[in-house]
Design a protein around this motif. Structure first.
Motif, PDB file in Angstrom:
ATOM      1  N   ALA A 136       0.583  -1.161   0.038  1.00  0.00           N
ATOM      2  CA  ALA A 136      -0.143  -0.014  -0.001  1.00  0.00           C
ATOM      3  C   ALA A 136       0.927   1.138  -0.007  1.00  0.00           C
ATOM      4  N   TYR A 137       2.107   1.384   0.649  1.00  0.00           N
ATOM      5  CA  TYR A 137       2.752   2.454   0.702  1.00  0.00           C
ATOM      6  C   TYR A 137       3.444   2.647  -0.536  1.00  0.00           C
ATOM      7  N   THR A 138       3.819   1.756  -1.325  1.00  0.00           N
ATOM      8  CA  THR A 138       4.372   2.040  -2.576  1.00  0.00           C
ATOM      9  C   THR A 138       3.412   2.418  -3.526  1.00  0.00           C
ATOM     10  N   TRP A 139       2.279   1.923  -3.663  1.00  0.00           N
ATOM     11  CA  TRP A 139       1.034   2.537  -4.419  1.00  0.00           C
ATOM     12  C   TRP A 139       0.819   3.927  -4.150  1.00  0.00           C
ATOM     13  N   ILE A 140       0.670   4.145  -2.842  1.00  0.00           N
ATOM     14  CA  ILE A 140       0.421   5.588  -2.447  1.00  0.00           C
ATOM     15  C   ILE A 140       1.471   6.549  -2.540  1.00  0.00           C
ATOM     16  N   THR A 141       2.621   6.107  -2.451  1.00  0.00           N
ATOM     17  CA  THR A 141       3.722   7.123  -2.819  1.00  0.00           C
ATOM     18  C   THR A 141       4.099   7.200  -4.356  1.00  0.00           C
ATOM     19  N   GLU A 142       3.675   6.272  -5.064  1.00  0.00           N
ATOM     20  CA  GLU A 142       3.793   6.216  -6.496  1.00  0.00           C
ATOM     21  C   GLU A 142       2.737   6.522  -7.301  1.00  0.00           C
ATOM     22  N   GLY A 143       1.506   6.833  -6.552  1.00  0.00           N
ATOM     23  CA  GLY A 143       0.414   7.091  -7.491  1.00  0.00           C
ATOM     24  C   GLY A 143      -0.344   6.229  -8.118  1.00  0.00           C
ATOM     25  N   THR A 144      -0.110   4.959  -7.872  1.00  0.00           N
ATOM     26  CA  THR A 144      -0.586   3.899  -8.873  1.00  0.00           C
ATOM     27  C   THR A 144      -1.644   2.847  -8.201  1.00  0.00           C
ATOM     28  N   TYR A 145      -2.543   3.583  -7.234  1.00  0.00           N
ATOM     29  CA  TYR A 145      -3.789   3.143  -6.955  1.00  0.00           C
ATOM     30  C   TYR A 145      -4.892   3.757  -7.793  1.00  0.00           C
ATOM     31  N   TYR A 146      -6.140   3.320  -7.519  1.00  0.00           N
ATOM     32  CA  TYR A 146      -7.372   3.870  -8.292  1.00  0.00           C
ATOM     33  C   TYR A 146      -8.105   4.967  -7.416  1.00  0.00           C
ATOM     34  N   ARG A 147      -7.460   6.072  -7.180  1.00  0.00           N
ATOM     35  CA  ARG A 147      -8.133   7.201  -6.424  1.00  0.00           C
ATOM     36  C   ARG A 147      -9.715   7.394  -6.630  1.00  0.00           C
ATOM     37  N   ASP A 148      -9.778   7.636  -7.872  1.00  0.00           N
ATOM     38  CA  ASP A 148     -11.338   7.886  -8.007  1.00  0.00           C
ATOM     39  C   ASP A 148     -12.118   6.777  -7.208  1.00  0.00           C
ATOM     40  N   TYR A 149     -11.875   5.537  -7.493  1.00  0.00           N
ATOM     41  CA  TYR A 149     -12.441   4.204  -7.141  1.00  0.00           C
ATOM     42  C   TYR A 149     -12.360   4.450  -5.486  1.00  0.00           C
ATOM     43  N   VAL A 150     -11.375   4.552  -4.821  1.00  0.00           N
ATOM     44  CA  VAL A 150     -11.202   4.315  -3.590  1.00  0.00           C
ATOM     45  C   VAL A 150     -12.178   5.742  -2.937  1.00  0.00           C
ATOM     46  N   ASP A 151     -12.308   7.010  -3.679  1.00  0.00           N
ATOM     47  CA  ASP A 151     -13.178   7.972  -3.228  1.00  0.00           C
ATOM     48  C   ASP A 151     -14.635   7.558  -3.162  1.00  0.00           C
ATOM     49  N   THR A 152     -14.897   6.859  -4.324  1.00  0.00           N
ATOM     50  CA  THR A 152     -16.288   6.548  -4.319  1.00  0.00           C
ATOM     51  C   THR A 152     -16.832   5.268  -3.521  1.00  0.00           C
ATOM     52  N   HIS A 153     -15.899   4.201  -3.550  1.00  0.00           N
ATOM     53  CA  HIS A 153     -16.178   3.070  -3.079  1.00  0.00           C
ATOM     54  C   HIS A 153     -15.787   2.661  -1.869  1.00  0.00           C
ATOM     55  N   THR A 154     -15.204   3.461  -0.849  1.00  0.00           N
ATOM     56  CA  THR A 154     -14.669   3.211   0.449  1.00  0.00           C
ATOM     57  C   THR A 154     -15.025   4.615   1.434  1.00  0.00           C
ATOM     58  N   VAL A 155     -14.840   4.327   2.705  1.00  0.00           N
ATOM     59  CA  VAL A 155     -14.949   5.472   3.478  1.00  0.00           C
ATOM     60  C   VAL A 155     -13.447   5.126   4.577  1.00  0.00           C
ATOM     61  N   GLY A 156     -12.931   6.329   4.701  1.00  0.00           N
ATOM     62  CA  GLY A 156     -11.964   6.349   5.929  1.00  0.00           C
ATOM     63  C   GLY A 156     -10.391   6.156   5.278  1.00  0.00           C
ATOM     64  N   PHE A 157     -10.365   6.262   4.032  1.00  0.00           N
ATOM     65  CA  PHE A 157      -9.045   5.868   3.135  1.00  0.00           C
ATOM     66  C   PHE A 157      -7.926   6.981   3.819  1.00  0.00           C
ATOM     67  N   ASP A 158      -8.359   8.205   4.031  1.00  0.00           N
ATOM     68  CA  ASP A 158      -7.326   9.080   4.639  1.00  0.00           C
ATOM     69  C   ASP A 158      -6.785   8.559   5.958  1.00  0.00           C
ATOM     70  N   TRP A 159      -7.691   8.047   6.839  1.00  0.00           N
ATOM     71  CA  TRP A 159      -7.211   7.401   8.151  1.00  0.00           C
ATOM     72  C   TRP A 159      -5.922   6.418   7.778  1.00  0.00           C
ATOM     73  N   PHE A 160      -6.351   5.552   6.807  1.00  0.00           N
ATOM     74  CA  PHE A 160      -5.286   4.513   6.514  1.00  0.00           C
ATOM     75  C   PHE A 160      -4.016   5.203   5.882  1.00  0.00           C
ATOM     76  N   GLU A 161      -4.430   6.023   4.932  1.00  0.00           N
ATOM     77  CA  GLU A 161      -3.117   6.915   4.105  1.00  0.00           C
ATOM     78  C   GLU A 161      -2.209   7.551   5.309  1.00  0.00           C
ATOM     79  N   ARG A 162      -2.931   7.874   6.254  1.00  0.00           N
ATOM     80  CA  ARG A 162      -1.998   8.836   7.433  1.00  0.00           C
ATOM     81  C   ARG A 162      -1.083   7.636   8.200  1.00  0.00           C
ATOM     82  N   TYR A 163      -1.799   6.800   8.519  1.00  0.00           N
ATOM     83  CA  TYR A 163      -1.084   5.671   9.242  1.00  0.00           C
ATOM     84  C   TYR A 163       0.101   5.067   8.052  1.00  0.00           C
ATOM     85  N   VAL A 164      -0.295   4.779   7.175  1.00  0.00           N
ATOM     86  CA  VAL A 164       0.768   4.108   6.370  1.00  0.00           C
ATOM     87  C   VAL A 164       1.785   5.183   5.967  1.00  0.00           C
ATOM     88  N   LEU A 165       1.782   6.279   6.030  1.00  0.00           N
ATOM     89  CA  LEU A 165       2.939   7.119   5.456  1.00  0.00           C
ATOM     90  C   LEU A 165       3.643   7.674   7.040  1.00  0.00           C
TER      91      LEU A 165
END
Length: 879
Positions: A293-322
C-alpha cells in the motif's frame, strides 16, 4: 473391471465436514462383507451426459469442463484403511481407576488404562450420571462438545446427537464452535466489507470464468489448493489452477513454505507463464500488505477515484501508512525487517500488481487467518483489492473450497447448478449457538473448566461463523446468572487438544476434580478420548445407511442414498444409536425422561429419516422419492443460462449503490464504524487496520523478549496427509516421506521442516528427532531438511495424533500434536478467535533412547510403525 472382481457397489460421500454437506462422491466396491476398493464415480455409469447438461468455460481459445468422473483425493481413496484401523474402538470401555460410586481419580485422565465393559453397563453408568448431575447441579452443568470436523453424515450425524437429546430433558451448556476456518475474515473482514456469513467475498458468480477471460495473475496467498480442499471437495481446485496456467495467468505463492500448490504449479516446461514463490515469515503478512500500500500511495498507482467513491476512511489509512500516526512510514524496507521479504521484491510485486488485473485466491484462509491478530491481514487484503479497483474485469477474491456452501448460488465461482441439495429434514447434528441458553466459546473451554467458583468468563458474540457482524458487539458470560459450573462432559468430537489453542492447558482442565464425569464416543481411540472415563464405540460412515448430498466438488450437484457397505465392526453403533441407547436407560427415571426414545426418534427408523431428508430437499422436479429410492442417486444438471449471470462484484465496480455492501455505510469501511462505536480503544483490532506488534496476552513476534528463548516462528498448516486430526493411522499414507519421518527407535515422527541454514546452525540432519518447544510444553518431531521452508520458520503440520509422555501445561508429546503448544489466549482482545499459527518456538535435538529410559511405560506402549498406536496400548489386557 469385471463383475466378479467388483462385487456390489455403494455410493458414498467420503468427506469430512462432519455436517450434512458432503463431497467426494465415490463408488465403494464390496464383496463378502469387506470393502474391496474405493474408486471415483463415473457419471456415465448413472446417466447420460444430456441429462447432466455439462458446462464449458471457453477462454483464450481453450476450454475447461467438469470432467467425466469425480475427482477423489488420496484421503478418500485410502479411507478403507481407516475403517479397518487397528485403532478402532470395538467395545465400550471404562477407565480402570474411575468409580462413579467411589474414587474418580480425575488427576489420572490421560494416564490410566481401560477395561472393556458391556453396552448395558456403559449406558447405565452414563444415564445414572446424567440423572445425578441434573439432580445435584441442574442441566447446565453438562457440557456438550458437539461440533468439529469428522466423517460427514446426516441421519447418523457425528456431532450433536446427544445435544438434541439434552434439549428434550432440560438443556445443557454448549461448546460453541468459533469460525475456525475463517477467524480473520469473520472478526476482521466483516467490519470492512460485510460479506455475510463468513467475511470472505461471498459473491463468486462466474468469477473463475472472468479471471480466465481477463486475469493477468493470481496470488495464492497462504493458499494450498493441493492440500486444504481435499477433505471438502477433492481435486477440482488443482484442475482450475492448471487451466489458469495454460491461459497465461501468472501464479504467485505467498507463504512461509513453498507449499504443495507452489511446488505443483510453478509452471510446466513450455508453459506460457512461470510461478513465483514469495517467502514471508509466519503471521507477518500485514507488514507485507502495508508496504505494498505504501508503494502504491507514494507512487500514485492506485485507483484514487474508485477509493473515493467505493470506500470510507481511506485518509485515516493513508495517514497511518505514511507514518503520520506513529512516526513510522510503512516502507518496503520497514516491512523487510518484519516479514523477511526483501524490499526490492515488495516493490516489484506492488508495481506488477498495479499494472495488471490481479486476483487473490484462498482455500478459506490458511495459517494467516488463524494467527494472532488475524483480523489485520484479512482487512488489509480487502484494502489492497479496493485500491486496485475490486470488481473490475479479472479481479476479485477467488474461493477454492466448499463450492456452494450454505446453499448459496453465489458461493460458487464455477457455473451454477440448477439445484443445491440440502437435507435438513434428516439431520441430527450440530446446532448453531444463536439463541442457546448457555454456551462457552470453544477457544475458552479450558478457562471455563478451571474457572474459580464465583468468577465469570466474559466475551462478545455468539461466535458461530454464521452470526451477523453486529452480533460481535453483544456481551456474554459464563456461567450465566444462577447456572452451575461444568461437572460433566459428553463429547462426540474428541480432538480439542489436537486442533485448538493451548492443548496442554485443555489436558490439564480435563483433569479438574470438578469435572466428575467425561463421556466420549468415537470410532478411534485417539486424542481427547484418552481423557475419558467412559468410551462408546462408534461405527464409521461405511457401516451406516444414510442420505448424502454433494454440492462442493465444483462439477455436478448430487443427492444419493448411502447404503451401508459392511456390518458394524465389533459392537460399534452410530452416534445416533449411541444416544438412543442412553435415552432408553434414562426412561427408567420417568418424569422429564419419560418416553424419551420416542420423542427423540419421533418414532421413525433410518429409512423414514432418509425420506424426510429427500422431502426437505424439495427435489420433486428432478425425480420422485420412489425413483430416488430405486436409482439411489439424483443429479442436478447445470443451470441453463449460467453464462449470462452477472460477474461477481462487477456491478459494484460500476456503481456501488447498485450492490450495497452489508456495512453501516454500505461501502468498504477502511475506517470500521462499528468498531469505532463499540471498541474504539482496542489496540489489538483497531478501527483502521494496523500492524500489531504484540499485546499483553500475545507476545509472538521475533521482536519481543520471548524470541531470545524461542527464536523461530512456527508454521502449522492444514496437514497434507490428514484432515485435521483424521487419517493419522492410514498405513498407505504413513509410507510417504512427507507424512512421517522414521526415528532411530523405529517410531514414525511427525515431520519438522527446517531450512538448511537453520538445520546447519543447529547441527541437525534428516532423520534427527527434535523437541519443538516453548514455555507451554514440547512436542517431538522428525527433521526434514529442505529449501521449501524459509529460514527463521519451522513447519510442522497440525493435527498429529496425541501420544502423551507428560500431560498438562509444560508437558511433552511424542506424536507431534503441536496445537498443544499454541497460545492459550484468543487471537485478539475482543474476539474469541483461535491463535494456532505463527507463534514462537525453539528446536533442539533429543536423545530418544535417554527419553525412553526416563519414561519407559510411555515409550513402551503397543505400537506398530505401519499405523501407529494401537487401542490395546490403553487396555489393561491386550486383546
Amino acid at each position: 473391471m469385471s463383475a466378479d472382481t467388483r462385487g456390489d457397489t455403494v455410493f458414498r460421500g467420503i468427506a469430512w465436514s462432519a455436517f450434512a454437506c458432503s463431497a467426494n462422491t465415490a463408488c465403494v466396491d464390496v464383496k463378502d462383507g469387506r470393502v474391496l476398493r474405493i474408486r471415483p464415480l463415473h457419471y456415465d455409469e448413472i446417466e447420460g451426459g444430456k441429462e447432466r447438461r455439462p458446462w464449458r468455460i471457453k477462454a483464450r481459445g481453450k476450454t475447461f469442463e467438469p470432467g467425466e468422473k469425480t475427482l477423489l483425493p488420496p484421503l478418500s481413496l485410502s479411507y478403507k484403511k481407516r475403517v479397518y484401523s487397528k485403532n478402532r474402538i470395538l467395545h465400550p470401555m471404562r477407565r480402570v481407576d474411575w468409580d462413579p460410586h467411589g474414587e474418580r481419580n480425575t488427576q489420572n485422565r490421560g494416564k490410566s488404562k481401560y477395561v472393556r465393559i458391556s453396552w448395558d453397563e456403559a449406558t447405565q453408568i452414563i444415564a445414572d450420571e446424567i440423572k445425578r448431575v441434573h439432580d445435584e447441579y441442574g442441566p447446565l452443568a453438562i457440557l456438550c462438545q458437539a461440533d468439529g470436523h469428522g466423517e460427514t453424515k446426516v441421519v447418523h450425524a457425528p456431532h450433536g446427537c446427544q445435544a438434541m437429546m439434552f434439549d428434550l430433558v432440560g438443556g445443557y451448556t454448549l461448546q460453541a464452535r468459533q469460525p475456525d476456518s475463517w477467524e480473520g475474515w469473520y472478526w476482521g473482514g466483516k467490519h470492512i466489507w460485510g460479506m455475510e456469513p463468513v467475511g470472505m467475498q461471498v459473491n463468486q458468480r462466474n468469477l473463475y470464468k472472468d479471471i480466465c477471460e481477463h486475469g493477468d495473475a493470481i496470488l495464492y496467498w497462504g493458499c494450498d489448493l493441493e492440500t486444504t480442499p481435499w477433505g471438502w471437495g477433492g481435486e477440482q481446485p488443482s484442475r482450475m489452477a492448471y487451466f489458469l496456467e495454460e491461459l497465461g495467468v501468472r501464479p504467485f505463492f505467498i507463504s512461509p513454505d513453498l507449499n504443495y500448490a507452489g511446488a505443483a504449479h510453478k509452471g510446466k516446461p513450455g508453459a506460457p507463464v512461470k510461478g513465483k514463490w514469495i517467502p514471508v515469515l509466519p503471521n507477518t503478512d500485514a507488514a507485507l500488505q502495508l508496504a505494498i500500500a505504501y508503494t502504491w500511495i507514494t507512487e500514485g498507482t492506485y485507483y484514487r477515484d474508485y477509493v473515493d467513491t467505493h470506500t470510507v476512511g481511506f485518509d485515516w489509512f493513508e495517514r497511518y501508512v505514511l507514518g503520520g500516526e506513529d512516526g513510522v512510514p510503512k516502507t518496503p524496507k520497514w516491512a523487510e525487517g518484519k516479514c523477511g521479504v526483501p524490499s526490492y521484491t515488495i516493490k516489484a510485486l506492488a508495481r506488477y500488481w498495479a499494472k495488471h488485473a490481479v486476483s487473490i485466491a484462498h482455500a478459506d484462509g490458511g495459517g494467516m487467518i488463524r494467527s494472532p491478530f488475524s483480523a489485520e491481514p484479512a482487512r488489509l487484503e480487502i484494502v489492497l483489492l479496493a485500491m486496485q479497483g475490486l470488481g473490475r474485469p479479472g479481479t476479485g477474491q477467488l474461493h477454492l473450497i466448499e463450492f456452494g456452501q450454505f446453499g448459496f448460488d453465489e458461493w460458487n465461482p464455477l457455473p451454477r447448478s440448477e439445484k443445491y441439495f440440502e437435507v435438513p429434514g434428516a439431520y441430527h447434528g450440530w446446532m448453531e449457538t444463536i439463541g442457546h441458553q448457555a454456551f462457552v466459546p470453544k477457544t475458552m473451554v479450558p478457562q471455563a473448566l478451571m474457572l474459580p467458583e464465583g468468577e465469570k468468563l466474559r466475551w462478545y458474540g455468539h461466535v458461530v461463523c454464521t452470526a451477523p457482524r453486529e452480533d460481535q458487539f453483544i456481551p456474554f458470560e459464563f456461567p450465566v446468572d444462577g447456572a452451575p459450573m461444568i461437572h460433566m462432559i459428553w463429547s462426540d468430537s474428541p480432538s480439542w487438544t489436537t486442533c485448538w489453542n493451548g492443548g496442554f492447558a485443555m489436558q490439564e482442565a480435563l483433569r479438574s476434580k470438578r469435572v466428575e464425569t467425561v463421556v466420549m464416543q468415537h470410532p478411534w481411540f485417539e486424542n481427547d478420548t484418552l481423557f475419558a472415563d467412559v468410551v462408546l464405540p462408534v461405527s464409521t460412515m461405511f457401516e451406516e445407511k444414510d442420505i448424502a448430498v454433494d454440492n462442493w466438488t465444483g462439477q455436478f450437484n448430487l443427492m444419493y442414498v448411502q447404503d451401508d457397505c459392511v456390518d458394524p465392526l465389533g459392537e460399534s453403533k452410530s452416534d445416533w444409536e449411541c444416544v438412543i441407547e442412553v435415552a432408553r436407560k434414562l426412561e427408567r427415571f420417568g418424569g422429564a425422561y419419560e418416553n424419551l426414545v420416542e420423542r427423540y426418534t419421533r418414532g421413525m427408523d433410518v429409512d423414514e429419516w432418509i425420506k424426510a431428508g429427500f422431502d426437505s430437499a424439495q427435489a420433486d422436479a428432478l425425480m420422485s422419492y420412489e425413483e430416488f429410492a430405486e436409482r439411489k442417486i439424483c443429479v442436478a444438471p447445470t443451470a441453463e443460462g449460467w453464462e449470462d449471470d452477472p460477474v461477481a462484484l462487477a456491478a459494484w465496480y460500476d456503481d456501488p449503490a447498485s450492490q450495497p455492501l452489508q456495512t453501516p455505510t454500505r461501502k468498504i469501511e477502511i475506517y470500521a464504524t462499528g468498531l469505532a462505536e463499540h471498541f474504539p480503544d482496542d489496540e489489538t483490532r483497531p478501527v483502521v487496520p494496523h500492524w500489531i506488534e504484540e499485546s499483553e496476552e500475545l507476545k509472538e513476534r521475533l521482536s519481543c523478549d520471548r524470541a531470545v528463548r524461542y527464536p523461530f516462528l512456527m508454521v502449522t498448516n492444514h496437514p497434507r496427509w490428514r484432515v485435521h486430526s483424521e487419517h493419522d493411522d492410514v498405513t498407505w499414507l504413513r509410507e510417504i516421506r512427507t507424512c512421517k519421518v522414521e526415528g532411530p527407535d523405529g517410531y514414525l515422527y511427525e515431520p519438522v521442516w527446517l531450512n538448511p541454514v537453520d538445520a546447519g546452525r543447529l547441527g541437525l540432519v534428516d532423520g534427527d528427532v527434535v523437541r519443538v518447544y516453548n514455555e507451554r510444553g514440547s512436542v517431538l518431531g522428525g527433521v526434514y531438511v529442505n529449501e521449501r521452508i524459509m529460514p527463521g520458520a519451522v513447519y510442522q503440520d497440525h493435527g498429529a495424533r496425541v501420544d502423551p509422555i507428560v500431560g498438562g501445561r509444560g508437558g511433552l508429546d511424542r506424536g507431534g500434536a503441536n496445537n498443544l503448544i499454541c497460545p492459550e489466549a484468543c487471537g485478539s482482545r475482543n474476539t474469541a478467535s483461535e491463535a494456532t499459527n505463527g507463534f514462537l518456538v525453539n528446536v533442539e535435538k533429543v536423545d530418544v533412547a535417554a527419553l525412553a529410559a526416563l519414561h519407559p511405560d510411555e515409550f513402551g506402549r503397543a505400537y506398530d510403525p505401519a499405523d501407529g498406536l494401537r487401542v490395546s496400548a490403553w487396555m489393561v489386557e491386550d486383546e
